[in-house]
Scaffold this motif. Structure first.
Motif, mmCIF file in Angstrom:
data_model
loop_
_atom_site.group_PDB
_atom_site.id
_atom_site.type_symbol
_atom_site.label_atom_id
_atom_site.label_comp_id
_atom_site.label_asym_id
_atom_site.label_seq_id
_atom_site.Cartn_x
_atom_site.Cartn_y
_atom_site.Cartn_z
ATOM 1 N N GLY A 12 1.011 -1.343 -0.245
ATOM 2 C CA GLY A 12 -0.261 0.158 0.077
ATOM 3 C C GLY A 12 1.084 1.403 -0.324
ATOM 4 O O GLY A 12 1.290 1.640 1.077
ATOM 5 N N GLU A 37 2.372 -0.795 -4.824
ATOM 6 C CA GLU A 37 1.300 0.479 -4.756
ATOM 7 C C GLU A 37 0.368 0.086 -6.572
ATOM 8 O O GLU A 37 0.743 0.174 -6.959
ATOM 9 C CB GLU A 37 1.338 1.977 -4.858
ATOM 10 C CG GLU A 37 0.904 2.381 -5.513
ATOM 11 C CD GLU A 37 -0.705 2.724 -4.311
ATOM 12 O OE1 GLU A 37 -1.436 2.509 -5.272
ATOM 13 O OE2 GLU A 37 -0.839 2.439 -3.780
ATOM 14 N N GLN A 115 -0.550 -5.030 -7.918
ATOM 15 C CA GLN A 115 -1.841 -5.123 -7.407
ATOM 16 C C GLN A 115 -1.339 -6.523 -6.099
ATOM 17 O O GLN A 115 -1.007 -7.679 -6.676
ATOM 18 C CB GLN A 115 -2.539 -5.881 -7.436
ATOM 19 C CG GLN A 115 -3.441 -4.817 -9.149
ATOM 20 C CD GLN A 115 -3.524 -3.635 -8.580
ATOM 21 O OE1 GLN A 115 -4.601 -3.858 -7.094
ATOM 22 N NE2 GLN A 115 -4.044 -2.542 -9.523
ATOM 23 N N ASP A 139 1.646 -4.291 6.095
ATOM 24 C CA ASP A 139 -0.002 -3.401 5.860
ATOM 25 C C ASP A 139 -0.142 -2.550 5.879
ATOM 26 O O ASP A 139 -0.638 -1.714 6.818
ATOM 27 C CB ASP A 139 -0.619 -5.135 5.990
ATOM 28 C CG ASP A 139 -1.883 -4.682 5.532
ATOM 29 O OD1 ASP A 139 -2.494 -3.931 4.030
ATOM 30 O OD2 ASP A 139 -3.138 -5.977 5.434
ATOM 31 N N ARG A 141 -1.941 -1.035 3.690
ATOM 32 C CA ARG A 141 -3.358 -1.289 2.581
ATOM 33 C C ARG A 141 -4.800 0.155 2.883
ATOM 34 O O ARG A 141 -5.621 -0.450 4.638
ATOM 35 C CB ARG A 141 -4.386 -2.586 1.985
ATOM 36 C CG ARG A 141 -2.748 -2.986 0.910
ATOM 37 C CD ARG A 141 -3.309 -4.084 0.582
ATOM 38 N NE ARG A 141 -3.335 -5.429 1.677
ATOM 39 C CZ ARG A 141 -3.275 -6.440 1.744
ATOM 40 N NH1 ARG A 141 -4.157 -7.272 0.678
ATOM 41 N NH2 ARG A 141 -3.919 -7.336 2.830
ATOM 42 N N ARG A 267 -6.397 1.356 8.221
ATOM 43 C CA ARG A 267 -6.651 -0.148 8.132
ATOM 44 C C ARG A 267 -5.906 -1.176 9.530
ATOM 45 O O ARG A 267 -7.024 -1.928 10.260
ATOM 46 C CB ARG A 267 -6.113 -0.786 7.026
ATOM 47 C CG ARG A 267 -6.099 -2.277 6.957
ATOM 48 C CD ARG A 267 -5.197 -3.346 5.678
ATOM 49 N NE ARG A 267 -5.531 -4.540 5.489
ATOM 50 C CZ ARG A 267 -6.552 -5.349 4.501
ATOM 51 N NH1 ARG A 267 -6.886 -3.373 4.264
ATOM 52 N NH2 ARG A 267 -7.136 -6.217 4.386
#
Length: 393
Positions: A12, A37, A115, A139, A141, A267
């Protein structure tokens, strides 16, 4: 990258992930990093703003790497009341965020258009089947909704425009609530980015996450017309951000936890419950991770998760304010909660936005005439709000 292990992989490349990468690189330039990203650029299409009082010197130093727009004060307006604040205000565009990180991070660190399919304690699996092995995984994202949490939504559309003539605005208007409320807490946010350039954003607090672009665009047209600002749009920004009033934070963490992976940003729960600001907490988390760069992945994950739980406890007062704002009184009177804050001394306002209110601050905010009916506030504090789930809207 199959077969080659790096030190830290960050899934991310938004604000939280980018700041972690920068803080780690500044602390340990020899670390091998991967900032992954899915989009073409880091940060998406966003503008982040913050008060100078939000950050310690170390945090301000981290952000000094970016090209930002800065002002020495700002204005607020409410029905029958206006004020100029002396606190510094700052704004960072995602284009400048991306440009700085592309320049400052080592070649090969940034992986755009990649992705993320899955993360685990030993690496990141990409959508094309390749894998990045890492000693530590973070993480960063984002999330679209949070059904384990409760509250409402802050919905906005911003327009950056080039004015046909100098607009004459010297400093930002962070909150102009002296406008038609349209059944919610509505305000207009304006940044003078240059002598003939403005960013104008129409924002409202509502139970629904629905965003009507045409309605908000028309409101911006009317607002600009009333002030004599005419010009051509340069670009737009939209957003639907959570306003958290309660919920089960342990369940929220469990839903986003991957064993041995540190979770940061929204998140991870690092947001201001009432204002939805994230930048000060993203900076704080990035610096904390950089200070513990030698920890193994599972240890770092536990440390960051503990920091998130502490942040949840520290911001409980804001969730109570949010419950009162959404659950007590008429929606058109919700702006009174912010008007109350801005009638208080400037240092207290600064602590309010930075989520550093003292016990004395909290008592002072609740003394005197409340911004909502007392009985309604008591009922609101004893009830649950709807889940923060966009699919349920």
């Amino acid at each position: 990258m199959n077969g080659r292990m790096i030190d830290v992989a960050i899934a991310g490349g938004g604000l939280a992930g980018g700041l972690v990468a920068l803080a780690l690189h500044r602390a340990r330039p020899e670390l091998r990093l991967a900032l992954i990203e899915g989009g073409a650029t880091l940060g998406g299409n966003h503008r982040w703003s913050w008060f100078s009082s939000d950050l310690p010197d170390e945090g301000a130093a981290l952000l000094s790497a970016f090209r930002t727009t800065r002002w020495s004060g700002y204005d607020v307006r409410f029905p029958g009341f206006g004020r100029t604040m002396g606190t510094g205000y700052n704004s960072l565009a995602s284009t400048d965020f991306d440009a700085a990180l592309q320049r400052l991070l080592p070649a090969g660190t940034i992986r755009n258009r990649c992705q993320v399919a899955a993360v685990d304690a030993r690496g990141v699996a990409l959508g094309d089947g390749t894998r990045i092995e890492a000693r530590c995984v973070i993480d960063a994202r984002g999330i679209a909704d949070a059904p384990h949490l409760e509250g409402g939504w802050q919905v906005f559309l911003g327009r950056r425009l080039r004015t046909a003539a100098p607009h004459g605005l010297a400093r930002p208007t962070v909150m102009d609530a002296d406008v038609e409320q349209h059944g919610s807490c509505r305000f207009v946010y304006t940044l003078p980015l240059g002598g003939d350039e403005l960013f104008v954003e129409d924002t409202y607090y509502d139970e629904s996450p629905a965003l009507d672009r045409s309605a908000l665009s028309a409101r911006i047209d009317r607002y600009c017309g009333q002030r004599g600002w005419a010009g051509e749009p340069i670009d737009f920004e939209t957003g639907v951000l959570p306003v958290i009033t309660g919920g089960d934070f342990a369940a929220f963490q469990a839903a986003h936890r991957t064993d041995g992976v540190a979770v940061v940003g929204a998140r991870g729960g690092f947001v201001h419950p009432l204002t939805s600001y994230t930048l000060p907490f993203a900076v704080e988390t990035a610096l904390a991770i950089a200070a513990e760069h030698d920890l193994a992945g599972p240890q770092l994950a536990a440390l960051v998760e503990a920091r998130a739980r502490a942040h949840w406890r520290r911001t409980a007062f804001y969730r109570r304010l949010g419950r009162m704002m959404f659950g007590a009184g008429a929606p058109v009177d919700r702006y009174r909660a912010f008007a109350l804050v801005y009638r208080l001394p400037q240092p207290l306002v600064e602590r309010f936005y930075a989520a550093r209110l003292t016990r004395a601050d909290r008592v002072r905010m609740l003394c005197g005439r409340p911004p909502v009916p007392v009985l309604g506030a008591i009922r609101a504090l004893g009830t649950h709000g709807p889940p923060l789930e966009k699919r349920a809207a």
